[in-house]
Design a protein around this motif. Structure first.
Motif, PDB file in Angstrom:
ATOM      1  N   GLN A  71       0.847  -1.188   0.000  1.00 49.31           N
ATOM      2  CA  GLN A  71       0.000   0.000   0.000  1.00 49.31           C
ATOM      3  C   GLN A  71       0.884   1.240   0.000  1.00 49.31           C
ATOM      4  OE1 GLN A  71      -3.408   0.276   0.015  1.00 49.31           O
ATOM      5  NE2 GLN A  71      -3.613  -1.942  -0.128  1.00 49.31           N
ATOM      6  N   VAL A  72       0.417   2.288  -0.651  1.00 56.76           N
ATOM      7  CA  VAL A  72       1.126   3.564  -0.685  1.00 56.76           C
ATOM      8  C   VAL A  72       0.367   4.546   0.193  1.00 56.76           C
ATOM      9  CG1 VAL A  72       1.894   5.462  -2.161  1.00 56.76           C
ATOM     10  CG2 VAL A  72       1.998   3.110  -3.001  1.00 56.76           C
ATOM     11  N   PHE A  73       1.112   5.300   1.019  1.00 54.23           N
ATOM     12  CA  PHE A  73       0.514   6.221   1.979  1.00 54.23           C
ATOM     13  C   PHE A  73       1.150   7.601   1.884  1.00 54.23           C
ATOM     14  CE2 PHE A  73       0.074   1.996   3.740  1.00 54.23           C
ATOM     15  CZ  PHE A  73      -1.242   1.978   4.163  1.00 54.23           C
ATOM     16  N   ASP A  74       0.389   8.609   2.297  1.00 56.99           N
ATOM     17  CA  ASP A  74       0.895   9.978   2.432  1.00 56.99           C
ATOM     18  C   ASP A  74       1.410  10.240   3.840  1.00 56.99           C
ATOM     19  OD1 ASP A  74       0.217  10.696  -0.201  1.00 56.99           O
ATOM     20  OD2 ASP A  74      -1.820  11.181   0.419  1.00 56.99           O
ATOM     21  N   GLY A  75       0.797   9.597   4.838  1.00 55.83           N
ATOM     22  CA  GLY A  75       1.126   9.864   6.232  1.00 55.83           C
ATOM     23  C   GLY A  75       1.720   8.667   6.947  1.00 55.83           C
ATOM     24  N   ALA A  76       2.703   8.920   7.810  1.00 51.15           N
ATOM     25  CA  ALA A  76       3.411   7.861   8.522  1.00 51.15           C
ATOM     26  C   ALA A  76       2.516   7.120   9.511  1.00 51.15           C
ATOM     27  CB  ALA A  76       4.623   8.439   9.244  1.00 51.15           C
ATOM     28  N   GLN A  77       1.659   7.846  10.225  1.00 47.14           N
ATOM     29  CA  GLN A  77       0.825   7.184  11.224  1.00 47.14           C
ATOM     30  C   GLN A  77      -0.146   6.200  10.581  1.00 47.14           C
ATOM     31  OE1 GLN A  77       1.278   7.185  14.479  1.00 47.14           O
ATOM     32  NE2 GLN A  77      -0.284   5.609  14.534  1.00 47.14           N
ATOM     33  N   GLU A  78      -0.722   6.595   9.470  1.00 49.11           N
ATOM     34  CA  GLU A  78      -1.638   5.707   8.754  1.00 49.11           C
ATOM     35  C   GLU A  78      -0.905   4.449   8.270  1.00 49.11           C
ATOM     36  OE1 GLU A  78      -4.769   5.889   5.006  1.00 49.11           O
ATOM     37  OE2 GLU A  78      -3.315   7.488   5.266  1.00 49.11           O
TER      38      GLU A  78
END
Length: 85
Positions: A71-78
């Motif tokens: 998965q690709v994310f913008d935010g580290a926490q997510e």
């Protein structure tokens, strides 16, 4: 040494933070494909942090070569939450 350890373990989860990466080249893409093919069964989940469309595209292309859920994310926490779920 890491390769030897991976042979004896269950698949591991990875978090790649590529938000500070300066540029994306064809050489990098080739190295990523070689790495993905060499470790196609070693990972359970792979979270990629990026704001680059090229890195996102490359990550999705890598899914062809690995059994991992990627998965690709913008935010580290997510991304961390997803890896721990």
């Amino acid at each position: 040494e890491v390769g030897v350890c991976l042979l004896d373990m269950d698949p591991v989860n990875l978090l790649f933070d590529l938000r500070q990466m300066a540029d994306f080249t064809l050489d990098m893409a080739w190295e990523e494909i070689k790495f993905s093919r060499a470790h196609s069964h070693d990972f359970g989940k792979i979270a990629v942090l990026t704001d680059s469309q090229w890195v996102t595209w490359s990550a999705w292309l890598s899914r062809i070569f690995v059994d991992a859920d990627l998965q690709v994310f913008d935010g580290a926490q997510e991304a961390r939450s997803w890896l721990l779920a």
